[in-house]
Design a protein around this motif. Structure first.
Motif, PDB file in Angstrom:
ATOM      1  N   THR A   5       0.755  -0.964  -0.060  1.00 24.97           N
ATOM      2  CA  THR A   5      -0.149   0.052  -0.038  1.00 24.97           C
ATOM      3  C   THR A   5       1.019   1.216  -0.007  1.00 24.97           C
ATOM      4  O   THR A   5       0.574   2.111  -0.736  1.00 24.97           O
ATOM      5  N   ILE A   6       2.068   1.057   0.853  1.00 26.81           N
ATOM      6  CA  ILE A   6       2.800   2.340   0.797  1.00 26.81           C
ATOM      7  C   ILE A   6       3.603   2.695  -0.512  1.00 26.81           C
ATOM      8  O   ILE A   6       3.743   3.759  -0.988  1.00 26.81           O
ATOM      9  N   VAL A   7       3.926   1.308  -1.083  1.00 27.97           N
ATOM     10  CA  VAL A   7       4.679   1.620  -2.401  1.00 27.97           C
ATOM     11  C   VAL A   7       3.568   2.046  -3.476  1.00 27.97           C
ATOM     12  O   VAL A   7       4.084   3.007  -4.305  1.00 27.97           O
ATOM     13  N   GLU A   8       2.577   1.648  -3.513  1.00 27.40           N
ATOM     14  CA  GLU A   8       1.484   2.088  -4.559  1.00 27.40           C
ATOM     15  C   GLU A   8       1.182   3.601  -4.376  1.00 27.40           C
ATOM     16  O   GLU A   8       0.932   4.338  -5.249  1.00 27.40           O
ATOM     17  N   ARG A   9       1.009   3.875  -3.082  1.00 27.28           N
ATOM     18  CA  ARG A   9       0.633   5.308  -2.762  1.00 27.28           C
ATOM     19  C   ARG A   9       1.902   6.251  -3.278  1.00 27.28           C
ATOM     20  O   ARG A   9       1.769   7.508  -3.680  1.00 27.28           O
ATOM     21  N   ALA A  10       3.313   5.712  -2.868  1.00 30.03           N
ATOM     22  CA  ALA A  10       4.523   6.762  -3.178  1.00 30.03           C
ATOM     23  C   ALA A  10       4.514   6.651  -4.772  1.00 30.03           C
ATOM     24  O   ALA A  10       4.555   7.627  -5.510  1.00 30.03           O
ATOM     25  N   ILE A  11       4.095   5.774  -5.554  1.00 27.52           N
ATOM     26  CA  ILE A  11       4.290   5.685  -7.080  1.00 27.52           C
ATOM     27  C   ILE A  11       3.020   6.628  -7.554  1.00 27.52           C
ATOM     28  O   ILE A  11       3.444   7.524  -8.219  1.00 27.52           O
ATOM     29  N   ALA A  12       1.999   6.797  -6.797  1.00 28.84           N
ATOM     30  CA  ALA A  12       0.796   7.470  -7.073  1.00 28.84           C
ATOM     31  C   ALA A  12       1.270   8.910  -6.938  1.00 28.84           C
ATOM     32  O   ALA A  12       0.905   9.738  -7.865  1.00 28.84           O
ATOM     33  N   GLU A  13       2.054   9.242  -5.793  1.00 30.12           N
ATOM     34  CA  GLU A  13       2.558  10.843  -5.577  1.00 30.12           C
ATOM     35  C   GLU A  13       3.594  11.064  -6.711  1.00 30.12           C
ATOM     36  O   GLU A  13       3.521  12.365  -6.996  1.00 30.12           O
ATOM     37  N   VAL A  14       4.519  10.311  -7.067  1.00 30.94           N
ATOM     38  CA  VAL A  14       5.355  10.562  -8.135  1.00 30.94           C
ATOM     39  C   VAL A  14       4.729  10.986  -9.446  1.00 30.94           C
ATOM     40  O   VAL A  14       5.071  12.007 -10.290  1.00 30.94           O
ATOM     41  N   GLU A  15       3.564   9.990  -9.818  1.00 35.46           N
ATOM     42  CA  GLU A  15       2.789  10.328 -11.112  1.00 35.46           C
ATOM     43  C   GLU A  15       2.038  11.753 -10.891  1.00 35.46           C
ATOM     44  O   GLU A  15       1.948  12.322 -11.715  1.00 35.46           O
ATOM     45  N   ILE A  42      11.819   2.934  -6.102  1.00 36.27           N
ATOM     46  CA  ILE A  42      10.402   2.564  -5.202  1.00 36.27           C
ATOM     47  C   ILE A  42      10.227   0.901  -5.410  1.00 36.27           C
ATOM     48  O   ILE A  42      10.174   0.356  -4.354  1.00 36.27           O
ATOM     49  N   CYS A  43       9.971   0.477  -6.530  1.00 37.88           N
ATOM     50  CA  CYS A  43       9.731  -0.765  -6.806  1.00 37.88           C
ATOM     51  C   CYS A  43      10.732  -1.972  -6.553  1.00 37.88           C
ATOM     52  O   CYS A  43      10.468  -2.833  -5.930  1.00 37.88           O
ATOM     53  N   SER A  45      13.444  -1.147  -4.293  1.00 33.93           N
ATOM     54  CA  SER A  45      13.720  -1.147  -2.747  1.00 33.93           C
ATOM     55  C   SER A  45      12.431  -1.361  -1.905  1.00 33.93           C
ATOM     56  O   SER A  45      12.579  -1.917  -0.649  1.00 33.93           O
ATOM     57  N   GLY A  46      11.229  -1.142  -2.194  1.00 31.27           N
ATOM     58  CA  GLY A  46      10.162  -1.289  -1.586  1.00 31.27           C
ATOM     59  C   GLY A  46      10.091  -0.159  -0.381  1.00 31.27           C
ATOM     60  O   GLY A  46       9.057  -0.275   0.385  1.00 31.27           O
ATOM     61  N   SER A  47      11.059   0.695  -0.359  1.00 33.63           N
ATOM     62  CA  SER A  47      11.019   2.146   0.635  1.00 33.63           C
ATOM     63  C   SER A  47      10.820   3.273  -0.291  1.00 33.63           C
ATOM     64  O   SER A  47      11.936   3.724  -0.799  1.00 33.63           O
ATOM     65  N   PRO A  48       9.971   3.963  -0.203  1.00 34.27           N
ATOM     66  CA  PRO A  48       9.892   5.292  -0.973  1.00 34.27           C
ATOM     67  C   PRO A  48      10.979   6.248  -0.546  1.00 34.27           C
ATOM     68  O   PRO A  48      11.562   7.001  -1.002  1.00 34.27           O
ATOM     69  N   LYS A  49      11.219   6.283   0.953  1.00 31.86           N
ATOM     70  CA  LYS A  49      12.144   7.261   1.371  1.00 31.86           C
ATOM     71  C   LYS A  49      13.534   6.926   0.902  1.00 31.86           C
ATOM     72  O   LYS A  49      14.126   7.914   0.269  1.00 31.86           O
ATOM     73  N   ALA A  50      13.948   5.590   1.035  1.00 31.28           N
ATOM     74  CA  ALA A  50      15.218   5.151   0.276  1.00 31.28           C
ATOM     75  C   ALA A  50      15.256   5.542  -1.111  1.00 31.28           C
ATOM     76  O   ALA A  50      16.432   6.213  -1.546  1.00 31.28           O
ATOM     77  N   ALA A  51      14.166   5.412  -1.743  1.00 30.78           N
ATOM     78  CA  ALA A  51      14.256   5.650  -3.309  1.00 30.78           C
ATOM     79  C   ALA A  51      14.431   7.072  -3.487  1.00 30.78           C
ATOM     80  O   ALA A  51      15.361   7.389  -4.480  1.00 30.78           O
ATOM     81  N   VAL A  52      13.752   7.820  -3.134  1.00 23.30           N
ATOM     82  CA  VAL A  52      13.692   9.334  -3.052  1.00 23.30           C
ATOM     83  C   VAL A  52      15.260   9.636  -2.764  1.00 23.30           C
ATOM     84  O   VAL A  52      15.974  10.596  -3.619  1.00 23.30           O
ATOM     85  N   GLU A  53      15.802   9.358  -1.797  1.00 22.40           N
ATOM     86  CA  GLU A  53      17.182   9.836  -1.238  1.00 22.40           C
ATOM     87  C   GLU A  53      18.300   9.376  -2.456  1.00 22.40           C
ATOM     88  O   GLU A  53      19.138  10.053  -2.567  1.00 22.40           O
ATOM     89  N   THR A  54      17.998   8.090  -2.631  1.00 25.58           N
ATOM     90  CA  THR A  54      19.159   7.587  -3.747  1.00 25.58           C
ATOM     91  C   THR A  54      18.727   8.277  -5.054  1.00 25.58           C
ATOM     92  O   THR A  54      19.619   8.812  -5.608  1.00 25.58           O
ATOM     93  N   ALA A  55      17.442   8.678  -5.532  1.00 22.26           N
ATOM     94  CA  ALA A  55      17.424   9.369  -6.716  1.00 22.26           C
ATOM     95  C   ALA A  55      17.920  10.772  -6.771  1.00 22.26           C
ATOM     96  O   ALA A  55      18.578  11.269  -7.687  1.00 22.26           O
ATOM     97  N   ILE A  56      17.591  11.588  -5.498  1.00 21.74           N
ATOM     98  CA  ILE A  56      18.254  12.804  -5.434  1.00 21.74           C
ATOM     99  C   ILE A  56      19.976  12.613  -5.312  1.00 21.74           C
ATOM    100  O   ILE A  56      20.508  13.574  -5.998  1.00 21.74           O
TER     101      ILE A  56
END
Length: 68
Positions: A5-15, A42-43, A45-56
């Motif tokens: 649910t968290i992953v799906e919500r994070a992907i929706a936020e990016v979209e 996000i997909c 790692s399963g962790s939106p926070k880690a994904a955004v930190e890595t992307a930045i």
């Protein structure tokens, strides 16, 4: 289930971010690439926070290399 649910919500936020940038006329190829990278991370790692930190971190690293 909670993690999915968290992953799906994070992907929706990016979209939503991407759609907003398009609406503002500010969705450059760099923004598209960044959004795509965040979604992939996000997909994976399963962790939106880690994904955004890595992307930045990756984005800043690319810019530093380009400035050097």
């Amino acid at each position: 289930m909670m993690n999915r649910t968290i992953v799906e919500r994070a992907i929706a936020e990016v979209e939503t971010f991407r759609t907003t940038m398009r609406g503002l006329g500010s969705c450059t190829p760099a923004v598209e690439k960044f959004a795509d990278e965040v979604i992939v991370l996000i997909c994976v790692s399963g962790s939106p926070k880690a994904a955004v930190e890595t992307a930045i971190r990756n984005l800043l690293s690319e810019r530093a290399k380009g400035a050097a």
